[in-house]
Scaffold this motif. Structure first.
Motif, PDB file in Angstrom:
ATOM      1  N   MET A  22       0.836  -1.181   0.000  1.00 48.14           N
ATOM      2  CA  MET A  22       0.000   0.000   0.000  1.00 48.14           C
ATOM      3  C   MET A  22       0.884   1.250   0.000  1.00 48.14           C
ATOM      4  SD  MET A  22      -3.194   0.799   2.532  1.00 48.14           S
ATOM      5  CE  MET A  22      -4.492  -0.094   1.727  1.00 48.14           C
ATOM      6  N   GLU A  23       0.443   2.257  -0.691  1.00 47.34           N
ATOM      7  CA  GLU A  23       1.189   3.505  -0.808  1.00 47.34           C
ATOM      8  C   GLU A  23       1.177   4.293   0.498  1.00 47.34           C
ATOM      9  OE1 GLU A  23       0.547   7.612  -3.250  1.00 47.34           O
ATOM     10  OE2 GLU A  23       0.038   5.737  -4.261  1.00 47.34           O
ATOM     11  N   LYS A  24       2.332   4.844   0.855  1.00 44.18           N
ATOM     12  CA  LYS A  24       2.412   5.696   2.047  1.00 44.18           C
ATOM     13  C   LYS A  24       1.888   7.078   1.708  1.00 44.18           C
ATOM     14  CE  LYS A  24       5.729   3.476   4.824  1.00 44.18           C
ATOM     15  NZ  LYS A  24       5.833   3.531   6.223  1.00 44.18           N
ATOM     16  N   MET A  25       1.283   7.721   2.693  1.00 45.37           N
ATOM     17  CA  MET A  25       0.757   9.068   2.521  1.00 45.37           C
ATOM     18  C   MET A  25       1.513  10.005   3.443  1.00 45.37           C
ATOM     19  SD  MET A  25      -3.316   8.256   2.350  1.00 45.37           S
ATOM     20  CE  MET A  25      -3.370   7.730   4.046  1.00 45.37           C
ATOM     21  N   MET A  26       1.554  11.262   3.077  1.00 41.13           N
ATOM     22  CA  MET A  26       2.203  12.254   3.919  1.00 41.13           C
ATOM     23  C   MET A  26       1.120  13.147   4.535  1.00 41.13           C
ATOM     24  SD  MET A  26       5.168  14.995   3.033  1.00 41.13           S
ATOM     25  CE  MET A  26       4.142  16.277   2.365  1.00 41.13           C
ATOM     26  N   VAL A  27       1.184  13.305   5.833  1.00 40.63           N
ATOM     27  CA  VAL A  27       0.258  14.181   6.549  1.00 40.63           C
ATOM     28  C   VAL A  27       1.093  15.213   7.289  1.00 40.63           C
ATOM     29  CG1 VAL A  27      -1.521  14.297   8.333  1.00 40.63           C
ATOM     30  CG2 VAL A  27      -1.429  12.321   6.820  1.00 40.63           C
ATOM     31  N   THR A  28       0.736  16.475   7.127  1.00 40.77           N
ATOM     32  CA  THR A  28       1.461  17.553   7.771  1.00 40.77           C
ATOM     33  C   THR A  28       0.527  18.277   8.734  1.00 40.77           C
ATOM     34  OG1 THR A  28       2.798  17.854   5.797  1.00 40.77           O
ATOM     35  CG2 THR A  28       2.791  19.659   7.381  1.00 40.77           C
ATOM     36  N   PRO A  29       0.854  18.327  10.009  1.00 38.18           N
ATOM     37  CA  PRO A  29       0.003  19.066  10.954  1.00 38.18           C
ATOM     38  C   PRO A  29      -0.112  20.537  10.550  1.00 38.18           C
ATOM     39  CG  PRO A  29       1.570  17.708  12.143  1.00 38.18           C
ATOM     40  CD  PRO A  29       1.980  17.682  10.697  1.00 38.18           C
ATOM     41  N   ILE A  30      -1.294  21.104  10.794  1.00 37.26           N
ATOM     42  CA  ILE A  30      -1.520  22.527  10.515  1.00 37.26           C
ATOM     43  C   ILE A  30      -1.419  23.361  11.776  1.00 37.26           C
ATOM     44  CG2 ILE A  30      -2.940  22.049   8.492  1.00 37.26           C
ATOM     45  CD1 ILE A  30      -5.404  22.789  10.319  1.00 37.26           C
ATOM     46  N   GLY A  31      -1.300  22.707  12.917  1.00 36.97           N
ATOM     47  CA  GLY A  31      -1.207  23.411  14.189  1.00 36.97           C
ATOM     48  C   GLY A  31      -1.202  22.429  15.342  1.00 36.97           C
ATOM     49  N   THR A  32      -1.426  22.953  16.538  1.00 35.08           N
ATOM     50  CA  THR A  32      -1.456  22.127  17.743  1.00 35.08           C
ATOM     51  C   THR A  32      -2.615  22.552  18.631  1.00 35.08           C
ATOM     52  OG1 THR A  32       0.030  23.619  18.916  1.00 35.08           O
ATOM     53  CG2 THR A  32       1.041  21.730  17.809  1.00 35.08           C
ATOM     54  N   LEU A  33      -2.950  21.683  19.551  1.00 34.95           N
ATOM     55  CA  LEU A  33      -3.975  21.992  20.542  1.00 34.95           C
ATOM     56  C   LEU A  33      -3.306  22.489  21.818  1.00 34.95           C
ATOM     57  CD1 LEU A  33      -6.167  18.949  19.760  1.00 34.95           C
ATOM     58  CD2 LEU A  33      -7.013  21.286  19.843  1.00 34.95           C
ATOM     59  N   ALA A  34      -3.888  23.512  22.398  1.00 36.49           N
ATOM     60  CA  ALA A  34      -3.452  24.022  23.699  1.00 36.49           C
ATOM     61  C   ALA A  34      -4.625  23.792  24.640  1.00 36.49           C
ATOM     62  CB  ALA A  34      -3.100  25.501  23.606  1.00 36.49           C
ATOM     63  N   VAL A  35      -4.464  22.837  25.542  1.00 35.81           N
ATOM     64  CA  VAL A  35      -5.563  22.433  26.415  1.00 35.81           C
ATOM     65  C   VAL A  35      -5.120  22.513  27.867  1.00 35.81           C
ATOM     66  CG1 VAL A  35      -7.168  20.562  26.974  1.00 35.81           C
ATOM     67  CG2 VAL A  35      -6.388  20.849  24.614  1.00 35.81           C
ATOM     68  N   SER A  36      -5.928  23.177  28.677  1.00 36.50           N
ATOM     69  CA  SER A  36      -5.681  23.229  30.118  1.00 36.50           C
ATOM     70  C   SER A  36      -7.016  23.034  30.822  1.00 36.50           C
ATOM     71  CB  SER A  36      -5.052  24.566  30.515  1.00 36.50           C
ATOM     72  OG  SER A  36      -5.989  25.611  30.365  1.00 36.50           O
ATOM     73  N   ASP A  37      -7.001  23.070  32.140  1.00 36.52           N
ATOM     74  CA  ASP A  37      -8.254  22.934  32.892  1.00 36.52           C
ATOM     75  C   ASP A  37      -9.198  24.097  32.636  1.00 36.52           C
ATOM     76  OD1 ASP A  37      -7.461  20.551  34.006  1.00 36.52           O
ATOM     77  OD2 ASP A  37      -6.661  21.472  35.832  1.00 36.52           O
ATOM     78  N   SER A  38      -8.658  25.251  32.284  1.00 38.14           N
ATOM     79  CA  SER A  38      -9.496  26.444  32.142  1.00 38.14           C
ATOM     80  C   SER A  38      -9.834  26.821  30.704  1.00 38.14           C
ATOM     81  CB  SER A  38      -8.829  27.636  32.826  1.00 38.14           C
ATOM     82  OG  SER A  38      -7.562  27.884  32.245  1.00 38.14           O
ATOM     83  N   GLU A  39      -9.061  26.317  29.714  1.00 41.01           N
ATOM     84  CA  GLU A  39      -9.354  26.695  28.332  1.00 41.01           C
ATOM     85  C   GLU A  39      -8.845  25.660  27.349  1.00 41.01           C
ATOM     86  OE1 GLU A  39      -7.483  30.339  27.144  1.00 41.01           O
ATOM     87  OE2 GLU A  39      -5.548  29.726  27.914  1.00 41.01           O
TER      88      GLU A  39
END
Length: 158
Positions: free
Chosen positions: A1-18
Motif C-alpha cells: 500500500m502507498e504511504k501518505m504524507m500528513v502535515t500538521p496545521i497546528g497544535t492543541l493548547a488544552v488546560s483545565d481552564s481553556e
C-alpha cells in the motif's frame, strides 16, 4: 500500500481552564470565514499512541463499563488504532486570524496534540436525525452540547 504524507496545521493548547487550536502561520488564511460557524470538526493526531504496538492493537477488552467484553478498534473511540487519527466536534468561542487562534469551549484531547485538519460543522452533512447505537451506550448524551455535563469517567475503562 502507498504511504501518505500528513502535515500538521497546528497544535492543541488544552488546560483545565481553556482549550484552543493554534494554527501555524502558513495555514492561517484557511481560517477565513470559520468564525461564521459555531462548531468545528477537528481532526487531530493521537500522538501519544503513535507506536508500533498501539498501531497493531485491533481489539479492546471491555473498553466501556456497560459495553460488551470485546470490541474491535473501529467500534470504539480508543486512541490505539492503525492510524491514530482522532475526530472531535468542538464549539468555537472565537477565531483570531492574525494570531491563528481558535478558542473552544472544550475538546477531548491532550495539550500539544497535533491538529491535522479542520472542517466546519454543518448539520446538512454532519447531523444524523435518528442514529442507532448499541443498547449499552443508549444512555449517553444525544448531543455535544449535553456531553460536557455527562460523567464520562464512569463510562470508559481505557
Amino acid at each position: 500500500m502507498e504511504k501518505m504524507m500528513v502535515t500538521p496545521i497546528g497544535t492543541l493548547a488544552v488546560s483545565d481552564s481553556e482549550a484552543m487550536i493554534l494554527i501555524a502561520e502558513e495555514y492561517r488564511a484557511g481560517l477565513t470565514g470559520l468564525a461564521d460557524f459555531s462548531y468545528v470538526q477537528v481532526l487531530w493526531w493521537f500522538d501519544r499512541c503513535d507506536t508500533k504496538d498501539c498501531r497493531l492493537h485491533l481489539t479492546e477488552e471491555q473498553p466501556y463499563v456497560h459495553g460488551p467484553e470485546l470490541l474491535g478498534t473501529f467500534a470504539t473511540r480508543s486512541p490505539m488504532r492503525p492510524n491514530p487519527i482522532a475526530l472531535s466536534c468542538a464549539e468555537i468561542t472565537y477565531v483570531d486570524l492574525e494570531k491563528g487562534e481558535i478558542g473552544l469551549t472544550y475538546i477531548d484531547a491532550l495539550d500539544g496534540s497535533p491538529v491535522l485538519d479542520l472542517k466546519p460543522y454543518t448539520p446538512s452533512l454532519d447531523r444524523v436525525e435518528t442514529p442507532s447505537v448499541p443498547e449499552w451506550c443508549e444512555h449517553w448524551p444525544n448531543s455535544v452540547e449535553t456531553s460536557g455535563e455527562f460523567d464520562w469517567e464512569k463510562e470508559f475503562n481505557f
